[in-house]
Design an enzyme around this catalytic site. Structure first.
Site, PDB file in Angstrom:
ATOM      1  N   HIS A  79      60.108 -56.555  65.979  1.00 16.61           N
ATOM      2  CA  HIS A  79      61.879 -56.197  65.958  1.00 16.61           C
ATOM      3  C   HIS A  79      62.221 -57.492  65.163  1.00 16.61           C
ATOM      4  CE1 HIS A  79      64.764 -57.043  69.384  1.00 16.61           C
ATOM      5  NE2 HIS A  79      65.462 -56.358  68.269  1.00 16.61           N
ATOM      6  N   MET A 104      68.957 -53.289  73.414  1.00 21.80           N
ATOM      7  CA  MET A 104      68.558 -54.362  73.834  1.00 21.80           C
ATOM      8  C   MET A 104      69.737 -54.508  75.270  1.00 21.80           C
ATOM      9  SD  MET A 104      66.913 -56.183  71.708  1.00 21.80           S
ATOM     10  CE  MET A 104      67.760 -57.685  72.342  1.00 21.80           C
ATOM     11  N   SER A 158      56.165 -59.680  74.657  1.00 20.47           N
ATOM     12  CA  SER A 158      56.425 -60.446  73.803  1.00 20.47           C
ATOM     13  C   SER A 158      56.260 -61.598  73.197  1.00 20.47           C
ATOM     14  CB  SER A 158      58.552 -60.009  73.970  1.00 20.47           C
ATOM     15  OG  SER A 158      58.802 -60.902  72.774  1.00 20.47           O
ATOM     16  N   HIS A 173      55.123 -56.916  71.138  1.00 21.31           N
ATOM     17  CA  HIS A 173      56.625 -57.190  69.985  1.00 21.31           C
ATOM     18  C   HIS A 173      56.387 -58.472  69.498  1.00 21.31           C
ATOM     19  CE1 HIS A 173      60.701 -56.424  70.202  1.00 21.31           C
ATOM     20  NE2 HIS A 173      61.252 -57.224  70.473  1.00 21.31           N
ATOM     21  N   MET A 208      64.891 -58.593  63.612  1.00 24.25           N
ATOM     22  CA  MET A 208      66.283 -58.950  63.675  1.00 24.25           C
ATOM     23  C   MET A 208      66.773 -60.436  62.344  1.00 24.25           C
ATOM     24  SD  MET A 208      66.265 -60.236  68.141  1.00 24.25           S
ATOM     25  CE  MET A 208      64.126 -59.705  67.660  1.00 24.25           C
ATOM     26  N   GLY A 265      58.887 -60.581  78.107  1.00 24.83           N
ATOM     27  CA  GLY A 265      58.459 -62.566  77.021  1.00 24.83           C
ATOM     28  C   GLY A 265      58.165 -62.951  78.036  1.00 24.83           C
ATOM     29  N   SER A 266      59.037 -63.789  78.973  1.00 23.31           N
ATOM     30  CA  SER A 266      59.305 -64.983  79.498  1.00 23.31           C
ATOM     31  C   SER A 266      58.762 -65.093  80.705  1.00 23.31           C
ATOM     32  CB  SER A 266      60.457 -65.457  79.608  1.00 23.31           C
ATOM     33  OG  SER A 266      61.805 -66.011  79.031  1.00 23.31           O
ATOM     34  N   MET A 309      63.616 -63.669  63.407  1.00 22.99           N
ATOM     35  CA  MET A 309      64.744 -63.774  63.254  1.00 22.99           C
ATOM     36  C   MET A 309      64.666 -64.424  61.941  1.00 22.99           C
ATOM     37  SD  MET A 309      64.968 -65.145  67.624  1.00 22.99           S
ATOM     38  CE  MET A 309      64.515 -64.060  68.558  1.00 22.99           C
ATOM     39  N   ASP A 362      64.256 -54.055  76.756  1.00 21.73           N
ATOM     40  CA  ASP A 362      64.146 -55.947  75.826  1.00 21.73           C
ATOM     41  C   ASP A 362      65.156 -56.803  76.439  1.00 21.73           C
ATOM     42  OD1 ASP A 362      62.963 -57.902  74.573  1.00 21.73           O
ATOM     43  OD2 ASP A 362      63.743 -56.609  71.893  1.00 21.73           O
ATOM     44  N   GLY A 363      64.952 -57.549  76.944  1.00 16.83           N
ATOM     45  CA  GLY A 363      65.600 -58.135  77.405  1.00 16.83           C
ATOM     46  C   GLY A 363      65.853 -58.982  78.864  1.00 16.83           C
ATOM     47  N   GLY A 364      65.362 -59.805  79.742  1.00 13.95           N
ATOM     48  CA  GLY A 364      65.460 -59.866  81.190  1.00 13.95           C
ATOM     49  C   GLY A 364      64.743 -59.278  81.767  1.00 13.95           C
ATOM     50  N   ASP A 382      59.461 -61.002  67.850  1.00  9.76           N
ATOM     51  CA  ASP A 382      60.276 -61.012  67.088  1.00  9.76           C
ATOM     52  C   ASP A 382      60.648 -61.649  66.019  1.00  9.76           C
ATOM     53  OD1 ASP A 382      61.707 -59.966  69.489  1.00  9.76           O
ATOM     54  OD2 ASP A 382      60.450 -61.512  70.403  1.00  9.76           O
ATOM     55  N   GLY A 385      68.544 -62.701  69.889  1.00 10.27           N
ATOM     56  CA  GLY A 385      67.741 -64.453  69.637  1.00 10.27           C
ATOM     57  C   GLY A 385      67.542 -65.135  70.038  1.00 10.27           C
ATOM     58  N   PHE A 386      67.071 -64.946  71.622  1.00 10.70           N
ATOM     59  CA  PHE A 386      66.569 -66.335  72.460  1.00 10.70           C
ATOM     60  C   PHE A 386      65.716 -65.349  73.821  1.00 10.70           C
ATOM     61  CE2 PHE A 386      70.008 -68.207  70.507  1.00 10.70           C
ATOM     62  CZ  PHE A 386      69.628 -69.310  69.924  1.00 10.70           C
ATOM     63  N   GLY A 387      64.703 -65.551  74.294  1.00  8.14           N
ATOM     64  CA  GLY A 387      64.456 -65.345  75.177  1.00  8.14           C
ATOM     65  C   GLY A 387      64.728 -65.531  76.800  1.00  8.14           C
ATOM     66  N   GLY A 388      64.369 -65.799  77.861  1.00  7.28           N
ATOM     67  CA  GLY A 388      64.920 -66.442  78.701  1.00  7.28           C
ATOM     68  C   GLY A 388      66.231 -65.996  79.083  1.00  7.28           C
TER      69      GLY A 388
HETATM   70  C1  DX5 Z   1      65.163 -61.775  72.545  1.00  7.12           C
HETATM   71  C2  DX5 Z   1      64.208 -60.741  71.988  1.00  7.12           C
HETATM   72  C3  DX5 Z   1      63.493 -60.469  73.194  1.00  7.12           C
HETATM   73  C4  DX5 Z   1      62.337 -61.429  73.604  1.00  7.12           C
HETATM   74  C5  DX5 Z   1      62.675 -61.071  75.420  1.00  7.12           C
HETATM   75  O1  DX5 Z   1      66.216 -61.500  71.082  1.00  7.12           O
HETATM   76  O2  DX5 Z   1      63.788 -59.847  71.155  1.00  7.12           O
HETATM   77  O3  DX5 Z   1      61.884 -59.238  72.735  1.00  7.12           O
HETATM   78  O4  DX5 Z   1      61.479 -62.413  73.049  1.00  7.12           O
HETATM   79  O5  DX5 Z   1      62.376 -62.491  76.378  1.00  7.12           O
HETATM   80  P1  DX5 Z   1      62.678 -62.564  77.612  1.00  7.12           P
HETATM   81  O6  DX5 Z   1      61.151 -61.170  78.727  1.00  7.12           O
HETATM   82  O7  DX5 Z   1      62.011 -63.681  78.249  1.00  7.12           O
HETATM   83  O8  DX5 Z   1      64.002 -62.187  77.926  1.00  7.12           O
HETATM   84 ZN    ZN Z   2      62.714 -58.245  70.784  1.00  4.46          ZN
END
Ligand code: DX5
Ligand code: ZN
Length: 222
Positions: free
Chosen positions: A67, A138, A9, A34, A69, A198-199, A38, A176-178, A36, A143-146
């Protein structure tokens, strides 16, 4: 052993060197990219529009997995398809006519998908499941990575797999997420076959290629 797809991502990438990040991901063995989108309304953050999808499309031959959002995504489906998206994923909360929106995506010759927020039931998919190419579960609030992985979504992944098997629909189940080396084996064991990360890829000290390899190794055999 089924091949697990990895979709880095770009939200976690260095935005001042985005092309470089995408090229590194592809060279490191990523299967999709991927992106995102937003809108600052559906989620409390602002990111990319069609021009970034176009820029990503130009630097990679991998499928671009978008994706959305955003509220009223149907207004932009054509723009994202024209920009080079291969998959367009919508949230049911933003689509009062989800069936019609998925039909519109398929009519654009783009893979169609639905994303489920942590509090959204898989039952939302019941009457559209045969239209889906991707389900996005999800494992954080979007809304946010990490953010930290929410383990309570694991039974939902299993339920989605069951639903797809029942109607004999071939679709990716993405999470997706964490997702990282610790959580990836759990989501794969629950039935996921496409990991959005992502992270744990773009912020990994070991570098993008080594991070992708570490995730692959962690899920092998799960
Ligand atoms: C969050 C995004 C994700 C995000 C995941 O709203 O949809 O795609 O980039 O990031 P990590 O892998 O850091 O949780
Ligand atoms: Zn995403």
């Amino acid at each position: 052993m089924k091949k697990i797809q990895i979709a880095p991502s770009i939200l976690a990438a260095d935005m001042a060197a985005l092309g470089d990040a995408v090229e590194k991901a592809e060279a490191g063995g990523a299967d999709m990219i991927h992106v995102d989108v937003m809108d600052g309304h559906f989620v409390p953050n602002l990111t990319f529009g069609p021009i970034i999808i176009e820029a990503v499309r130009e630097v990679t031959s991998l499928p671009v997995y978008v994706h959305l959002m955003m509220e009223a995504p149907e207004r932009y489906l054509t723009a994202f398809a024209d920009a080079g998206a291969d998959y367009l994923i919508v949230h049911p909360e933003t689509c009062p006519h989800l069936h019609r929106t998925l039909q519109q995506i398929s009519d654009l010759d783009v893979g169609a998908g639905v994303a489920l927020n942590p509090a959204t039931s898989e039952e939302t998919l019941r009457y559209v499941v045969s239209m889906l190419d991707v389900v996005l579960v999800m494992s954080v609030n979007p809304g946010f990575g990490g953010q930290a992985f929410l383990p309570e979504v694991l039974p939902k992944i299993r339920a989605v797999r069951q639903m797809l098997v029942e109607v004999e629909r071939e679709a990716f189940i993405s999470v997706d997420g964490g997702v990282d080396v610790k959580t990836a084996p759990k989501v794969v064991a629950a039935g996921a076959d496409l990991l959005v990360i992502g992270s744990a890829i773009f912020k990994a000290e070991m570098g993008v290629a080594a991070a992708i390899a570490a995730i692959r190794e962690a899920v092998e055999g799960s």
